[in-house]
Motif scaffolding. Structure first.
Motif, PDB file in Angstrom:
ATOM      1  N   PHE A 106      -2.114  16.579  -6.300  1.00 44.56           N
ATOM      2  CA  PHE A 106      -0.698  16.917  -6.180  1.00 44.56           C
ATOM      3  C   PHE A 106       0.187  15.690  -5.932  1.00 44.56           C
ATOM      4  CE2 PHE A 106      -3.164  20.508  -4.215  1.00 44.56           C
ATOM      5  CZ  PHE A 106      -3.070  21.367  -5.300  1.00 44.56           C
ATOM      6  N   PHE A 107      -0.331  14.499  -6.207  1.00 42.78           N
ATOM      7  CA  PHE A 107       0.440  13.299  -5.877  1.00 42.78           C
ATOM      8  C   PHE A 107       1.761  13.273  -6.639  1.00 42.78           C
ATOM      9  CE2 PHE A 107      -1.768  11.773  -9.657  1.00 42.78           C
ATOM     10  CZ  PHE A 107      -0.863  10.915 -10.253  1.00 42.78           C
ATOM     11  N   PRO A 108       2.772  12.559  -6.115  1.00 44.10           N
ATOM     12  CA  PRO A 108       4.137  12.653  -6.661  1.00 44.10           C
ATOM     13  C   PRO A 108       4.261  12.231  -8.123  1.00 44.10           C
ATOM     14  CG  PRO A 108       4.150  11.648  -4.485  1.00 44.10           C
ATOM     15  CD  PRO A 108       2.715  11.729  -4.902  1.00 44.10           C
ATOM     16  N   ALA A 109       5.102  12.954  -8.835  1.00 41.72           N
ATOM     17  CA  ALA A 109       5.374  12.637 -10.231  1.00 41.72           C
ATOM     18  C   ALA A 109       6.209  11.375 -10.380  1.00 41.72           C
ATOM     19  CB  ALA A 109       6.081  13.817 -10.903  1.00 41.72           C
ATOM     20  N   ASP A 110       6.808  10.920  -9.274  1.00 42.62           N
ATOM     21  CA  ASP A 110       7.590   9.679  -9.311  1.00 42.62           C
ATOM     22  C   ASP A 110       6.897   8.568  -8.506  1.00 42.62           C
ATOM     23  OD1 ASP A 110       7.960  10.754  -6.787  1.00 42.62           O
ATOM     24  OD2 ASP A 110      10.139  10.486  -6.764  1.00 42.62           O
ATOM     25  N   LEU A 111       5.589   8.688  -8.339  1.00 48.63           N
ATOM     26  CA  LEU A 111       4.852   7.697  -7.540  1.00 48.63           C
ATOM     27  C   LEU A 111       5.084   6.277  -8.038  1.00 48.63           C
ATOM     28  CD1 LEU A 111       2.506   7.124  -5.391  1.00 48.63           C
ATOM     29  CD2 LEU A 111       1.021   7.060  -7.414  1.00 48.63           C
ATOM     30  N   VAL A 112       4.844   6.040  -9.306  1.00 43.43           N
ATOM     31  CA  VAL A 112       4.876   4.672  -9.831  1.00 43.43           C
ATOM     32  C   VAL A 112       6.286   4.103  -9.782  1.00 43.43           C
ATOM     33  CG1 VAL A 112       4.397   3.207 -11.822  1.00 43.43           C
ATOM     34  CG2 VAL A 112       2.854   5.097 -11.274  1.00 43.43           C
ATOM     35  N   SER A 113       7.277   4.874 -10.174  1.00 44.24           N
ATOM     36  CA  SER A 113       8.644   4.345 -10.190  1.00 44.24           C
ATOM     37  C   SER A 113       9.114   3.988  -8.792  1.00 44.24           C
ATOM     38  CB  SER A 113       9.598   5.354 -10.837  1.00 44.24           C
ATOM     39  OG  SER A 113       9.639   6.562 -10.099  1.00 44.24           O
ATOM     40  N   ARG A 114       8.737   4.796  -7.795  1.00 47.71           N
ATOM     41  CA  ARG A 114       9.183   4.508  -6.433  1.00 47.71           C
ATOM     42  C   ARG A 114       8.432   3.322  -5.834  1.00 47.71           C
ATOM     43  NH1 ARG A 114       9.803   9.193  -2.421  1.00 47.71           N
ATOM     44  NH2 ARG A 114      10.772   7.434  -1.333  1.00 47.71           N
ATOM     45  N   LEU A 115       7.160   3.213  -6.130  1.00 46.98           N
ATOM     46  CA  LEU A 115       6.432   2.028  -5.664  1.00 46.98           C
ATOM     47  C   LEU A 115       6.985   0.770  -6.324  1.00 46.98           C
ATOM     48  CD1 LEU A 115       2.696   3.246  -5.664  1.00 46.98           C
ATOM     49  CD2 LEU A 115       4.240   3.041  -3.705  1.00 46.98           C
ATOM     50  N   ALA A 116       7.238   0.842  -7.620  1.00 46.81           N
ATOM     51  CA  ALA A 116       7.731  -0.330  -8.348  1.00 46.81           C
ATOM     52  C   ALA A 116       9.111  -0.761  -7.864  1.00 46.81           C
ATOM     53  CB  ALA A 116       7.771  -0.034  -9.841  1.00 46.81           C
ATOM     54  N   VAL A 118      10.250  -1.168  -4.993  1.00 45.11           N
ATOM     55  CA  VAL A 118      10.274  -2.038  -3.805  1.00 45.11           C
ATOM     56  C   VAL A 118       9.543  -3.354  -4.039  1.00 45.11           C
ATOM     57  CG1 VAL A 118      10.439  -0.049  -2.269  1.00 45.11           C
ATOM     58  CG2 VAL A 118       8.187  -1.028  -2.756  1.00 45.11           C
ATOM     59  N   VAL A 119       9.035  -3.563  -5.242  1.00 46.64           N
ATOM     60  CA  VAL A 119       8.312  -4.800  -5.538  1.00 46.64           C
ATOM     61  C   VAL A 119       9.302  -5.823  -6.085  1.00 46.64           C
ATOM     62  CG1 VAL A 119       6.510  -5.876  -6.928  1.00 46.64           C
ATOM     63  CG2 VAL A 119       6.137  -3.606  -5.959  1.00 46.64           C
ATOM     64  N   ASP A 120       9.732  -6.733  -5.228  1.00 46.20           N
ATOM     65  CA  ASP A 120      10.695  -7.757  -5.625  1.00 46.20           C
ATOM     66  C   ASP A 120      10.088  -9.150  -5.581  1.00 46.20           C
ATOM     67  OD1 ASP A 120      10.446  -8.127  -2.920  1.00 46.20           O
ATOM     68  OD2 ASP A 120      12.545  -7.754  -2.433  1.00 46.20           O
ATOM     69  N   HIS A 121       8.762  -9.206  -5.524  1.00 48.00           N
ATOM     70  CA  HIS A 121       8.048 -10.482  -5.501  1.00 48.00           C
ATOM     71  C   HIS A 121       6.714 -10.279  -6.222  1.00 48.00           C
ATOM     72  CE1 HIS A 121       5.787 -13.947  -3.966  1.00 48.00           C
ATOM     73  NE2 HIS A 121       6.962 -14.491  -3.715  1.00 48.00           N
ATOM     74  N   PRO A 122       6.271 -11.243  -7.013  1.00 46.08           N
ATOM     75  CA  PRO A 122       5.042 -11.038  -7.796  1.00 46.08           C
ATOM     76  C   PRO A 122       3.795 -10.786  -6.975  1.00 46.08           C
ATOM     77  CG  PRO A 122       5.816 -13.318  -7.960  1.00 46.08           C
ATOM     78  CD  PRO A 122       6.911 -12.535  -7.341  1.00 46.08           C
ATOM     79  N   ASP A 123       3.787 -11.181  -5.696  1.00 47.22           N
ATOM     80  CA  ASP A 123       2.604 -10.990  -4.858  1.00 47.22           C
ATOM     81  C   ASP A 123       2.733  -9.817  -3.888  1.00 47.22           C
ATOM     82  OD1 ASP A 123       1.220 -13.105  -5.997  1.00 47.22           O
ATOM     83  OD2 ASP A 123       2.085 -14.568  -4.612  1.00 47.22           O
ATOM     84  N   ARG A 124       3.797  -9.034  -4.015  1.00 40.02           N
ATOM     85  CA  ARG A 124       3.991  -7.916  -3.089  1.00 40.02           C
ATOM     86  C   ARG A 124       3.139  -6.716  -3.490  1.00 40.02           C
ATOM     87  NH1 ARG A 124       9.634  -5.787  -0.660  1.00 40.02           N
ATOM     88  NH2 ARG A 124       9.007  -7.357   0.868  1.00 40.02           N
ATOM     89  N   ILE A 125       2.518  -6.101  -2.491  1.00 43.32           N
ATOM     90  CA  ILE A 125       1.784  -4.850  -2.652  1.00 43.32           C
ATOM     91  C   ILE A 125       2.685  -3.713  -2.182  1.00 43.32           C
ATOM     92  CG2 ILE A 125      -0.233  -3.521  -1.920  1.00 43.32           C
ATOM     93  CD1 ILE A 125      -1.562  -6.248  -1.243  1.00 43.32           C
ATOM     94  N   ALA A 126       2.697  -2.604  -2.914  1.00 45.81           N
ATOM     95  CA  ALA A 126       3.429  -1.416  -2.485  1.00 45.81           C
ATOM     96  C   ALA A 126       2.439  -0.271  -2.332  1.00 45.81           C
ATOM     97  CB  ALA A 126       4.513  -1.051  -3.493  1.00 45.81           C
ATOM     98  N   ILE A 127       2.477   0.413  -1.185  1.00 50.58           N
ATOM     99  CA  ILE A 127       1.581   1.539  -0.942  1.00 50.58           C
ATOM    100  C   ILE A 127       2.378   2.767  -0.534  1.00 50.58           C
ATOM    101  CG2 ILE A 127      -0.364   0.060  -0.311  1.00 50.58           C
ATOM    102  CD1 ILE A 127       0.184   0.783   2.622  1.00 50.58           C
ATOM    103  N   ALA A 128       1.805   3.934  -0.801  1.00 52.30           N
ATOM    104  CA  ALA A 128       2.471   5.188  -0.483  1.00 52.30           C
ATOM    105  C   ALA A 128       2.194   5.607   0.960  1.00 52.30           C
ATOM    106  CB  ALA A 128       1.993   6.281  -1.437  1.00 52.30           C
ATOM    107  N   ALA A 129       3.077   6.450   1.495  1.00 53.24           N
ATOM    108  CA  ALA A 129       2.905   7.003   2.838  1.00 53.24           C
ATOM    109  C   ALA A 129       3.515   8.398   2.877  1.00 53.24           C
ATOM    110  CB  ALA A 129       3.565   6.113   3.878  1.00 53.24           C
TER     111      ALA A 129
END
Length: 209
Positions: A106-116, A118-129
Motif C-alpha cells: 500500500f505504499f504511496p503513489a507519490d513516493l518517488v516524487s516526494r522523495l525526489a 527534497v534531494v538538492d544535492h547529488p549525495d543526499r539520501i531521502a527516506i520515507a517516514a
C-alpha cells in the motif's frame, strides 16, 4: 547552496524481494493478496513512478524484468539489496535509484516524487517516514555511494541501517496516513506473518470500497 536538480524522469526503481521471510515461512514475493502476488502489487504500484524496474531477488520467474542479485555474499540483509540497487542504477546510468520492499503493497503513489523533491544535492539520501517512524528501505539512494555502502556492509558487525545513514546527508520525508472506509491505514504497513496477510486483505477491501 547547490545547483543540483534531480531529474525525476531518470529515476529507476528496484523492488527488494530477496529477504529470508523467516516469519512468513515462504517467499513473500509469491504470497497472494487479493488474488495477485505481492510482487505484482509492488510492480504495478511502482511502475508509474519510475523509468524502469528491476527486482532484487535470487529468482523472479514469470516476470520479464531484470533480476538484480545481491553482490555481497552471505545474506547481508536489506542494505545488501540496496547496494545491489545502487550498482544497477549506476550502470544505466542514473544518479539515484529508489528502493521499495516487496511486503508493503500500500505504499504511496507519490513516493518517488516526494522523495525526489527534497534531494538538492547529488549525495543526499531521502527516506520515507510515517507515524514518527522511518522506513529507510523506501528510499532514494545516490548511486555514487555504492562503494561506500559495500565497504560498510563488509566491515560493520551490526549492520544497522541507521548507523549507515548517520554517515551521510539524509532527508526524511513524512507521509500521512491514508483514510479508508474502515479506519486510517499506514501506507507502509508491511506483511511479515499470516496474521498480517489477513489484515492486509481487510485493508484491501476497505480501500476498494
Amino acid at each position: 547552496m547547490t545547483d543540483f536538480v534531480l531529474d525525476q524522469s531518470t529515476i529507476p526503481g528496484v523492488v527488494l524481494a530477496g529477504g529470508r521471510s523467516s516469519r512468513m515461512g515462504r517467499d513473500k514475493a509469491g504470497v497472494t493478496l487479493g488474488g495477485r502476488s505481492l510482487l505484482d502489487h509492488m510492480l504495478s504500484r511502482l511502475s508509474p513512478q519510475v523509468t524502469q524496474i528491476a527486482i532484487n531477488a535470487d529468482d523472479a520467474t514469470g516476470h520479464d524484468l531484470p533480476v538484480v542479485s545481491d553482490r555481497i555474499a552471505g545474506k547481508a540483509g536489506p542494505m545488501a539489496g540496496i547496494h545491489a540497487a545502487m550498482v544497477y542504477g549506476a550502470g544505466l546510468p542514473a544518479t539515484h535509484v529508489v528502493t521499495v520492499s516487496v511486503d508493503c503493497p500500500f505504499f504511496p503513489a507519490d513516493l518517488v516524487s516526494r522523495l525526489a523533491s527534497v534531494v538538492d544535492h547529488p549525495d543526499r539520501i531521502a527516506i520515507a517516514a510515517s507515524q514518527g517512524r522511518s522506513h529507510p528501505v523506501f528510499g532514494l539512494w545516490p548511486t555514487a555511494l555504492a562503494a561506500d555502502l559495500e565497504m560498510w556492509v563488509k566491515t560493520d558487525e551490526k549492520r544497522r541501517v541507521r548507523d549507515f545513514l548517520l554517515r551521510h546527508d539524509v532527508a526524511e520525508v513524512p507521509f500521512p496516513l491514508h483514510p479508508t472506509r474502515a479506519s486510517v491505514l499506514d501506507p507502509f504497513f508491511n506483511i511479515n506473518t499470516s496474521d498480517d496477510l489477513m489484515e492486509a486483505e481487510r485493508w484491501l477491501e476497505a480501500l476498494r470500497a
